[in-house]
Design a protein around this motif. Structure first.
Motif, PDB file in Angstrom:
ATOM      1  N   LEU A   1     -81.749 -50.278 -18.291  1.00 31.70           N
ATOM      2  CA  LEU A   1     -81.825 -50.584 -16.858  1.00 31.70           C
ATOM      3  C   LEU A   1     -83.215 -50.335 -16.276  1.00 31.70           C
ATOM      4  CD1 LEU A   1     -78.418 -49.197 -15.468  1.00 31.70           C
ATOM      5  CD2 LEU A   1     -79.113 -51.589 -15.721  1.00 31.70           C
ATOM      6  N   ILE A   2     -83.939 -49.391 -16.843  1.00 35.14           N
ATOM      7  CA  ILE A   2     -85.290 -49.107 -16.335  1.00 35.14           C
ATOM      8  C   ILE A   2     -86.358 -49.804 -17.173  1.00 35.14           C
ATOM      9  CG2 ILE A   2     -84.557 -46.875 -15.416  1.00 35.14           C
ATOM     10  CD1 ILE A   2     -86.031 -45.552 -17.777  1.00 35.14           C
ATOM     11  N   GLY A   3     -85.907 -50.692 -18.049  1.00 35.18           N
ATOM     12  CA  GLY A   3     -86.865 -51.429 -18.877  1.00 35.18           C
ATOM     13  C   GLY A   3     -87.476 -50.596 -19.982  1.00 35.18           C
ATOM     14  N   GLY A   4     -86.774 -49.542 -20.388  1.00 34.64           N
ATOM     15  CA  GLY A   4     -87.288 -48.675 -21.438  1.00 34.64           C
ATOM     16  C   GLY A   4     -87.016 -49.223 -22.815  1.00 34.64           C
ATOM     17  N   HIS A   5     -87.545 -48.563 -23.799  1.00 35.28           N
ATOM     18  CA  HIS A   5     -87.324 -48.970 -25.174  1.00 35.28           C
ATOM     19  C   HIS A   5     -87.220 -47.724 -26.050  1.00 35.28           C
ATOM     20  CE1 HIS A   5     -91.692 -48.840 -24.421  1.00 35.28           C
ATOM     21  NE2 HIS A   5     -91.776 -48.327 -25.631  1.00 35.28           N
ATOM     22  N   PHE A   6     -86.791 -47.929 -27.289  1.00 35.40           N
ATOM     23  CA  PHE A   6     -86.506 -46.812 -28.168  1.00 35.40           C
ATOM     24  C   PHE A   6     -87.496 -46.735 -29.319  1.00 35.40           C
ATOM     25  CE2 PHE A   6     -82.456 -47.546 -26.096  1.00 35.40           C
ATOM     26  CZ  PHE A   6     -82.081 -46.249 -25.765  1.00 35.40           C
TER      27      PHE A   6
ATOM     28  N   ALA B   1     -81.380 -41.890 -17.167  1.00 33.70           N
ATOM     29  CA  ALA B   1     -82.739 -42.461 -17.233  1.00 33.70           C
ATOM     30  C   ALA B   1     -83.226 -42.948 -15.866  1.00 33.70           C
ATOM     31  CB  ALA B   1     -82.774 -43.598 -18.264  1.00 33.70           C
ATOM     32  N   PRO B   2     -82.418 -43.717 -15.101  1.00 37.37           N
ATOM     33  CA  PRO B   2     -82.863 -44.105 -13.753  1.00 37.37           C
ATOM     34  C   PRO B   2     -83.178 -42.903 -12.868  1.00 37.37           C
ATOM     35  CG  PRO B   2     -81.002 -45.460 -14.414  1.00 37.37           C
ATOM     36  CD  PRO B   2     -81.136 -44.375 -15.450  1.00 37.37           C
ATOM     37  N   LEU B   3     -82.416 -41.831 -12.991  1.00 40.16           N
ATOM     38  CA  LEU B   3     -82.668 -40.636 -12.194  1.00 40.16           C
ATOM     39  C   LEU B   3     -83.999 -39.992 -12.592  1.00 40.16           C
ATOM     40  CD1 LEU B   3     -81.627 -38.695 -10.039  1.00 40.16           C
ATOM     41  CD2 LEU B   3     -80.445 -37.429 -11.847  1.00 40.16           C
ATOM     42  N   SER B   4     -84.296 -40.006 -13.890  1.00 45.91           N
ATOM     43  CA  SER B   4     -85.581 -39.460 -14.354  1.00 45.91           C
ATOM     44  C   SER B   4     -86.740 -40.248 -13.763  1.00 45.91           C
ATOM     45  CB  SER B   4     -85.649 -39.503 -15.888  1.00 45.91           C
ATOM     46  OG  SER B   4     -84.660 -38.684 -16.462  1.00 45.91           O
ATOM     47  N   LEU B   5     -86.597 -41.587 -13.739  1.00 44.12           N
ATOM     48  CA  LEU B   5     -87.639 -42.434 -13.157  1.00 44.12           C
ATOM     49  C   LEU B   5     -87.758 -42.192 -11.661  1.00 44.12           C
ATOM     50  CD1 LEU B   5     -89.695 -44.723 -13.357  1.00 44.12           C
ATOM     51  CD2 LEU B   5     -87.805 -46.358 -13.172  1.00 44.12           C
ATOM     52  N   PHE B   6     -86.627 -42.041 -10.994  1.00 48.20           N
ATOM     53  CA  PHE B   6     -86.622 -41.779  -9.553  1.00 48.20           C
ATOM     54  C   PHE B   6     -87.333 -40.462  -9.229  1.00 48.20           C
ATOM     55  CE2 PHE B   6     -84.416 -39.836  -5.873  1.00 48.20           C
ATOM     56  CZ  PHE B   6     -84.797 -40.748  -4.901  1.00 48.20           C
ATOM     57  N   MET B   7     -87.028 -39.416  -9.985  1.00 50.47           N
ATOM     58  CA  MET B   7     -87.668 -38.119  -9.765  1.00 50.47           C
ATOM     59  C   MET B   7     -89.157 -38.177 -10.073  1.00 50.47           C
ATOM     60  SD  MET B   7     -85.285 -36.291  -8.579  1.00 50.47           S
ATOM     61  CE  MET B   7     -86.135 -34.711  -8.560  1.00 50.47           C
TER      62      MET B   7
ATOM     63  N   PRO C   1    -103.514 -37.396  -9.537  1.00 53.77           N
ATOM     64  CA  PRO C   1    -102.859 -38.503 -10.251  1.00 53.77           C
ATOM     65  C   PRO C   1    -102.015 -37.998 -11.415  1.00 53.77           C
ATOM     66  CG  PRO C   1    -105.173 -38.983  -9.852  1.00 53.77           C
ATOM     67  CD  PRO C   1    -104.986 -37.540  -9.512  1.00 53.77           C
ATOM     68  N   MET C   2    -100.814 -38.534 -11.514  1.00 53.07           N
ATOM     69  CA  MET C   2     -99.925 -38.173 -12.619  1.00 53.07           C
ATOM     70  C   MET C   2    -100.031 -39.202 -13.729  1.00 53.07           C
ATOM     71  SD  MET C   2     -96.509 -36.925 -10.522  1.00 53.07           S
ATOM     72  CE  MET C   2     -95.609 -36.636 -12.063  1.00 53.07           C
ATOM     73  N   PRO C   3     -99.812 -38.772 -14.981  1.00 51.43           N
ATOM     74  CA  PRO C   3     -99.827 -39.744 -16.083  1.00 51.43           C
ATOM     75  C   PRO C   3     -98.715 -40.763 -15.893  1.00 51.43           C
ATOM     76  CG  PRO C   3     -98.945 -37.628 -16.807  1.00 51.43           C
ATOM     77  CD  PRO C   3     -99.516 -37.417 -15.438  1.00 51.43           C
ATOM     78  N   PRO C   4     -98.897 -41.975 -16.356  1.00 53.30           N
ATOM     79  CA  PRO C   4     -97.869 -43.008 -16.170  1.00 53.30           C
ATOM     80  C   PRO C   4     -96.549 -42.614 -16.807  1.00 53.30           C
ATOM     81  CG  PRO C   4     -99.484 -43.695 -17.804  1.00 53.30           C
ATOM     82  CD  PRO C   4    -100.034 -42.462 -17.165  1.00 53.30           C
ATOM     83  N   PHE C   5     -95.475 -43.064 -16.182  1.00 55.17           N
ATOM     84  CA  PHE C   5     -94.140 -42.761 -16.698  1.00 55.17           C
ATOM     85  C   PHE C   5     -93.954 -43.427 -18.056  1.00 55.17           C
ATOM     86  CE2 PHE C   5     -89.595 -43.741 -17.121  1.00 55.17           C
ATOM     87  CZ  PHE C   5     -89.051 -42.471 -16.946  1.00 55.17           C
ATOM     88  N   ASP C   6     -93.489 -42.658 -19.015  1.00 55.18           N
ATOM     89  CA  ASP C   6     -93.277 -43.161 -20.371  1.00 55.18           C
ATOM     90  C   ASP C   6     -91.807 -43.516 -20.554  1.00 55.18           C
ATOM     91  OD1 ASP C   6     -93.363 -43.848 -23.010  1.00 55.18           O
ATOM     92  OD2 ASP C   6     -93.811 -41.832 -23.769  1.00 55.18           O
ATOM     93  N   PRO C   7     -91.502 -44.821 -20.639  1.00 56.88           N
ATOM     94  CA  PRO C   7     -90.092 -45.233 -20.770  1.00 56.88           C
ATOM     95  C   PRO C   7     -89.609 -45.255 -22.217  1.00 56.88           C
ATOM     96  CG  PRO C   7     -91.459 -47.168 -20.555  1.00 56.88           C
ATOM     97  CD  PRO C   7     -92.403 -45.984 -20.554  1.00 56.88           C
ATOM     98  N   THR C   8     -90.353 -44.588 -23.117  1.00 54.69           N
ATOM     99  CA  THR C   8     -89.979 -44.579 -24.526  1.00 54.69           C
ATOM    100  C   THR C   8     -89.043 -43.411 -24.822  1.00 54.69           C
ATOM    101  OG1 THR C   8     -92.124 -45.543 -25.128  1.00 54.69           O
ATOM    102  CG2 THR C   8     -90.832 -44.531 -26.893  1.00 54.69           C
ATOM    103  N   TYR C   9     -87.939 -43.699 -25.456  1.00 49.20           N
ATOM    104  CA  TYR C   9     -86.949 -42.680 -25.797  1.00 49.20           C
ATOM    105  C   TYR C   9     -86.699 -42.705 -27.296  1.00 49.20           C
ATOM    106  CZ  TYR C   9     -85.910 -42.407 -20.801  1.00 49.20           C
ATOM    107  OH  TYR C   9     -86.006 -42.244 -19.434  1.00 49.20           O
ATOM    108  N   ASP C  10     -86.493 -41.545 -27.865  1.00 48.39           N
ATOM    109  CA  ASP C  10     -86.179 -41.455 -29.290  1.00 48.39           C
ATOM    110  C   ASP C  10     -84.688 -41.708 -29.486  1.00 48.39           C
ATOM    111  OD1 ASP C  10     -88.737 -40.851 -30.211  1.00 48.39           O
ATOM    112  OD2 ASP C  10     -88.498 -38.724 -29.731  1.00 48.39           O
ATOM    113  N   LEU C  11     -84.367 -42.639 -30.361  1.00 48.47           N
ATOM    114  CA  LEU C  11     -82.964 -42.942 -30.638  1.00 48.47           C
ATOM    115  C   LEU C  11     -82.261 -41.731 -31.248  1.00 48.47           C
ATOM    116  CD1 LEU C  11     -80.773 -45.123 -30.611  1.00 48.47           C
ATOM    117  CD2 LEU C  11     -81.510 -45.795 -32.907  1.00 48.47           C
ATOM    118  N   SER C  12     -82.992 -40.961 -32.030  1.00 50.70           N
ATOM    119  CA  SER C  12     -82.398 -39.784 -32.662  1.00 50.70           C
ATOM    120  C   SER C  12     -81.955 -38.751 -31.623  1.00 50.70           C
ATOM    121  CB  SER C  12     -83.384 -39.145 -33.640  1.00 50.70           C
ATOM    122  OG  SER C  12     -84.579 -38.760 -32.979  1.00 50.70           O
ATOM    123  N   SER C  13     -82.661 -38.708 -30.475  1.00 51.89           N
ATOM    124  CA  SER C  13     -82.304 -37.723 -29.444  1.00 51.89           C
ATOM    125  C   SER C  13     -80.943 -38.016 -28.836  1.00 51.89           C
ATOM    126  CB  SER C  13     -83.379 -37.692 -28.348  1.00 51.89           C
ATOM    127  OG  SER C  13     -83.416 -38.923 -27.647  1.00 51.89           O
TER     128      SER C  13
END
Length: 258
Positions: free
Chosen positions: A136-141, A33-39, A50-62
Motif C-alpha cells: 500500500l505504501i509502494g514498498g518492496h521486499f 507499514a502505513p502508520l510507520s510512513l505516517f509517523m 533534514p531527515m534521511p529519506p524514508f526507506d520502504p524496503t522490508y526484509d521478507l525474513s522479518s
C-alpha cells in the motif's frame, strides 16, 4: 475422533469471535507499514534538521520471524482460543457430544488439534496483512536467502510456543471450566506481563544462582529477543504440552459433564 475434529472445525469457522479476531489482526498488521510512513512524515515536518529519506524496503525474513508484527496481538489470539474451547461448555452442547464418544477426553484432544489450525490461520492473517501494508505504501521486499531458513525455523518454533500457550488455556477453560480465569491468564500470557515477574525473581535470586526465567517461559520466548533460543523454545513447548494436555484429559474425564 475424526467426526469430533470435523465438528470442532465447523464450530470454529462459524464462531463470530474467531472471524472478528482475524479481522482485527489483519487490520492492525495492514496498518503497520502505513502508520510507520505516517509517523515518519510527522517527524520530518517537525524536525529542525533534514531527515534521511524514508526507506520502504522490508526484509521478507522479518515477517516470517514476526508474523504478527505486534505481539500484543497474542492477547487477541488467546482470547479467541478461550472462546472457542469454552463455547461447547457454555452452550451445554458438551453433554450431547461427550455422550456419543467412548472417552470424554477425546473432545479435549480434538480441540487441541483444531487449535493448531486456529493458530496457523492467525499467523497467516498477520503475515498477509503485513504484505498488503507494505504494498500500500509502494514498498518492496529484500529477500536474503541466507536468513530465510532461520526465519522459517523461527516461525515454526513460535507456532509451537503458541500451541503450548493454548494447552495452558485449554486446561483452564475446558479442564477447570473457567472462562473468566482462562481469559485473565490469556491476557497475562499474551501481553508478556510475566517478563516483569521474571525480572523481579531473577534479581532476588542472582546472589545465589544466575538464571533468566524468561528463557524458559513460552509467553516470553514467543515475544522473542535479539537472539531467539531455538532449543529452549522446542524443549519448553514440548514440556508444557506434555504436562497440560494429558492433565486436561485426565481432569475432564473425572469431572461430570454439566
Amino acid at each position: 475422533m475424526g467426526n469430533l475434529i470435523k465438528m470442532d472445525l465447523y464450530r470454529m469457522f462459524r464462531t463470530k469471535s474467531f472471524i472478528i479476531s482475524n479481522i482485527i489482526v489483519s487490520a492492525i498488521c495492514i496498518s503497520s507499514a502505513p502508520l510507520s510512513l505516517f509517523m515518519y512524515n510527522i517527524g520530518a515536518n517537525f524536525s529542525e534538521t533534514p531527515m534521511p529519506p524514508f526507506d520502504p524496503t522490508y526484509d521478507l525474513s522479518s515477517i516470517l520471524i514476526e508474523p504478527l508484527g505486534n505481539y500484543m496481538l497474542l492477547v487477541v489470539i488467546l482470547i479467541s482460543a478461550v472462546t472457542f474451547s469454552y463455547a461447547d461448555i457454555a452452550n451445554g452442547f458438551i453433554k450431547n457430544i461427550a455422550g456419543q464418544v467412548n472417552q470424554k477426553g477425546h473432545t479435549v484432544i480434538s480441540k487441541f488439534l483444531v487449535l493448531i489450525l486456529h493458530n496457523i490461520i492467525f499467523f497467516l492473517a498477520g503475515m498477509i496483512g503485513q504484505l498488503i501494508g507494505v504494498f500500500l505504501i509502494g514498498g518492496h521486499f529484500n529477500i536474503d536467502a541466507k536468513n530465510i531458513p532461520i526465519a522459517i525455523g523461527t516461525f515454526f518454533c513460535k507456532l509451537l510456543l503458541l500451541q503450548a500457550l493454548c494447552a495452558i488455556i485449554l486446561f483452564i477453560s475446558t479442564g477447570l471450566k473457567s472462562k473468566t480465569f482462562a481469559s485473565v491468564v490469556g491476557v497475562i500470557l499474551g501481553s508478556g506481563s510475566l517478563m516483569i515477574v521474571h525480572m523481579m525473581i531473577d534479581h532476588q535470586v542472582e546472589k545465589f544462582i544466575h538464571i533468566n526465567l524468561s528463557d524458559y517461559d513460552p509467553s516470553s520466548l514467543i515475544i522473542g529477543s535479539p537472539n531467539f533460543l531455538f532449543a529452549n523454545s522446542v524443549f519448553v513447548s514440548i514440556a508444557v504440552i506434555a504436562i497440560f494436555l494429558p492433565l486436561t484429559v485426565t481432569v475432564f474425564n473425572k469431572r461430570d459433564v454439566t
